[in-house]
Design a protein around this motif. Sequence first.
Motif, PDB file in Angstrom:
ATOM      1  N   PRO A 137     -50.604   8.967 -62.982  1.00 53.87           N
ATOM      2  CA  PRO A 137     -49.552   9.952 -62.684  1.00 53.87           C
ATOM      3  C   PRO A 137     -50.117  11.366 -62.609  1.00 53.87           C
ATOM      4  CG  PRO A 137     -48.864   8.447 -64.428  1.00 53.87           C
ATOM      5  CD  PRO A 137     -50.317   8.190 -64.206  1.00 53.87           C
ATOM      6  N   ASN A 138     -49.699  12.085 -61.587  1.00 53.50           N
ATOM      7  CA  ASN A 138     -50.150  13.461 -61.377  1.00 53.50           C
ATOM      8  C   ASN A 138     -48.961  14.395 -61.551  1.00 53.50           C
ATOM      9  OD1 ASN A 138     -51.664  15.733 -60.634  1.00 53.50           O
ATOM     10  ND2 ASN A 138     -51.165  15.459 -58.462  1.00 53.50           N
ATOM     11  N   TRP A 139     -49.035  15.285 -62.528  1.00 56.01           N
ATOM     12  CA  TRP A 139     -47.918  16.177 -62.828  1.00 56.01           C
ATOM     13  C   TRP A 139     -47.667  17.126 -61.662  1.00 56.01           C
ATOM     14  CZ3 TRP A 139     -44.459  16.324 -66.755  1.00 56.01           C
ATOM     15  CH2 TRP A 139     -43.659  17.464 -66.864  1.00 56.01           C
ATOM     16  N   VAL A 140     -46.429  17.116 -61.151  1.00 60.90           N
ATOM     17  CA  VAL A 140     -46.064  17.983 -60.024  1.00 60.90           C
ATOM     18  C   VAL A 140     -44.885  18.885 -60.368  1.00 60.90           C
ATOM     19  CG1 VAL A 140     -46.957  16.394 -58.277  1.00 60.90           C
ATOM     20  CG2 VAL A 140     -44.573  16.185 -59.052  1.00 60.90           C
ATOM     21  N   GLY A 141     -44.407  18.831 -61.584  1.00 59.96           N
ATOM     22  CA  GLY A 141     -43.324  19.699 -62.007  1.00 59.96           C
ATOM     23  C   GLY A 141     -42.014  19.360 -61.314  1.00 59.96           C
ATOM     24  N   LEU A 142     -41.405  20.352 -60.676  1.00 57.59           N
ATOM     25  CA  LEU A 142     -40.096  20.198 -60.041  1.00 57.59           C
ATOM     26  C   LEU A 142     -40.192  19.837 -58.553  1.00 57.59           C
ATOM     27  CD1 LEU A 142     -38.211  23.223 -61.654  1.00 57.59           C
ATOM     28  CD2 LEU A 142     -38.093  20.815 -62.337  1.00 57.59           C
ATOM     29  N   ILE A 193     -37.716   7.701 -71.926  1.00 59.22           N
ATOM     30  CA  ILE A 193     -38.630   8.850 -72.035  1.00 59.22           C
ATOM     31  C   ILE A 193     -39.725   8.760 -70.976  1.00 59.22           C
ATOM     32  CG2 ILE A 193     -40.309   9.976 -73.546  1.00 59.22           C
ATOM     33  CD1 ILE A 193     -38.592   9.067 -75.924  1.00 59.22           C
ATOM     34  N   GLN A 194     -40.247   7.554 -70.756  1.00 63.18           N
ATOM     35  CA  GLN A 194     -41.289   7.380 -69.743  1.00 63.18           C
ATOM     36  C   GLN A 194     -40.747   7.661 -68.341  1.00 63.18           C
ATOM     37  OE1 GLN A 194     -42.914   3.385 -69.240  1.00 63.18           O
ATOM     38  NE2 GLN A 194     -44.988   4.242 -69.240  1.00 63.18           N
ATOM     39  N   GLY A 195     -39.512   7.210 -68.071  1.00 66.50           N
ATOM     40  CA  GLY A 195     -38.909   7.486 -66.769  1.00 66.50           C
ATOM     41  C   GLY A 195     -38.701   8.968 -66.530  1.00 66.50           C
ATOM     42  N   ILE A 196     -38.256   9.689 -67.572  1.00 63.75           N
ATOM     43  CA  ILE A 196     -38.093  11.144 -67.446  1.00 63.75           C
ATOM     44  C   ILE A 196     -39.442  11.798 -67.170  1.00 63.75           C
ATOM     45  CG2 ILE A 196     -37.460  13.242 -68.694  1.00 63.75           C
ATOM     46  CD1 ILE A 196     -35.353  11.585 -70.167  1.00 63.75           C
ATOM     47  N   TYR A 197     -40.483  11.326 -67.825  1.00 65.58           N
ATOM     48  CA  TYR A 197     -41.828  11.883 -67.578  1.00 65.58           C
ATOM     49  C   TYR A 197     -42.277  11.606 -66.146  1.00 65.58           C
ATOM     50  CZ  TYR A 197     -46.926  12.056 -67.519  1.00 65.58           C
ATOM     51  OH  TYR A 197     -48.238  12.297 -67.183  1.00 65.58           O
ATOM     52  N   TYR A 198     -42.090  10.369 -65.664  1.00 67.98           N
ATOM     53  CA  TYR A 198     -42.507  10.019 -64.308  1.00 67.98           C
ATOM     54  C   TYR A 198     -41.756  10.813 -63.247  1.00 67.98           C
ATOM     55  CZ  TYR A 198     -45.230   5.992 -65.937  1.00 67.98           C
ATOM     56  OH  TYR A 198     -46.161   5.182 -66.529  1.00 67.98           O
ATOM     57  N   SER A 199     -40.518  11.241 -63.560  1.00 75.95           N
ATOM     58  CA  SER A 199     -39.749  12.006 -62.576  1.00 75.95           C
ATOM     59  C   SER A 199     -40.386  13.360 -62.277  1.00 75.95           C
ATOM     60  CB  SER A 199     -38.314  12.200 -63.069  1.00 75.95           C
ATOM     61  OG  SER A 199     -38.279  13.037 -64.217  1.00 75.95           O
ATOM     62  N   PHE A 200     -41.276  13.815 -63.134  1.00 74.80           N
ATOM     63  CA  PHE A 200     -41.974  15.088 -62.904  1.00 74.80           C
ATOM     64  C   PHE A 200     -43.405  14.863 -62.424  1.00 74.80           C
ATOM     65  CE2 PHE A 200     -38.688  16.036 -66.001  1.00 74.80           C
ATOM     66  CZ  PHE A 200     -38.129  17.198 -65.490  1.00 74.80           C
ATOM     67  N   THR A 201     -43.715  13.640 -61.970  1.00 80.30           N
ATOM     68  CA  THR A 201     -45.076  13.317 -61.559  1.00 80.30           C
ATOM     69  C   THR A 201     -45.084  12.697 -60.166  1.00 80.30           C
ATOM     70  OG1 THR A 201     -45.008  11.080 -62.498  1.00 80.30           O
ATOM     71  CG2 THR A 201     -45.726  12.867 -63.953  1.00 80.30           C
TER      72      THR A 201
END
Length: 313
Positions: A69-74, A53-61
């Motif tokens: 971590p800074n959220w950057v979306g896609l 779950i953390q890795g999936i979250y980091y993939s959008f940051t």
Amino acid sequence: MTATQNTTTLPVAPVATARRRRKGSKRGHLPIALIMITPAVVGFLVFFAYPTIQGIYYSFTDFHVLSAPNWVGLDNFRELLGDDVFWHSLLVTVYFVVLSVVFGILISLVTAVIMHRLTKSTLIRGLILLPFLISGVIAAMTWSWMMDPGLGIINSLLVKLTGHPLLFFGDSALAVPSLAAISVWKSMGYNAILIFAGLQTIPASIYEAGRVDGATEMQMFRRLTVPLLRNILVMVVILTVIGSFQVFDIVQVTTKGGPENASLVLQMYIFNKAFTQFDFGYAATMSLALFAMLIGITFTQLKMTRASESDLN
């Protein structure tokens, strides 16, 4: 009539009591069962579910360890589509997987058939399995010494035969085949044992019927052995594909992705992004893409090969 009714109704109470006792005993086992499965559940949550779950979250940051971590979306996925190095490393990985699967399965299948038909020695079977028990790092170091252009035993033999050595890990054309050869050598024993176990489930009467019909050994191998091993071969192919896509240790020890990115497999590129450039967000995006590809490949193989069906039925 009354006596008959009494005799038929007397056992009802003991039966009901026995049922209540069984239900009570099952409820009494529940705490013990929960205690027994707690370590597995905790291990799954801590070492698999939470990191996933953390890795999936980091993939959008945009995450570089030292900053939050800074959220950057896609944005990471858009960058992935235009990353030439990513697509190059994916092609290198596919090339490695094709070599490992094709030659690995063929050699393992032949080895398993030889073990099944010609020898029953447990010592020989143990020796065949031995390379699988060696760690990937040790196997890669051993083969890198053997393939060394100056001191390696393989190149010493090549010099005597051809007059010149080969740069197995220094030549762009030979780097990936050399890595695939190490992978095939290491996994061959394990795959051969799995196929050998499948061969033992085939009834001997099938081969006897084939001999009565005048079939040769090659014909029986092609028309009987291979079709009847379909389920086992599908499993071995899937395991080999997944393991080959995740290759890292032998590349890190031998070539580190060189020369000139000729052996830069996807796992190596992810590692460089994460632990050399500290771009964990983009590395997590590539890892998620690899995970999705492996799921798609696995289900496609199962569907195309009809792994749930058996020719023995």
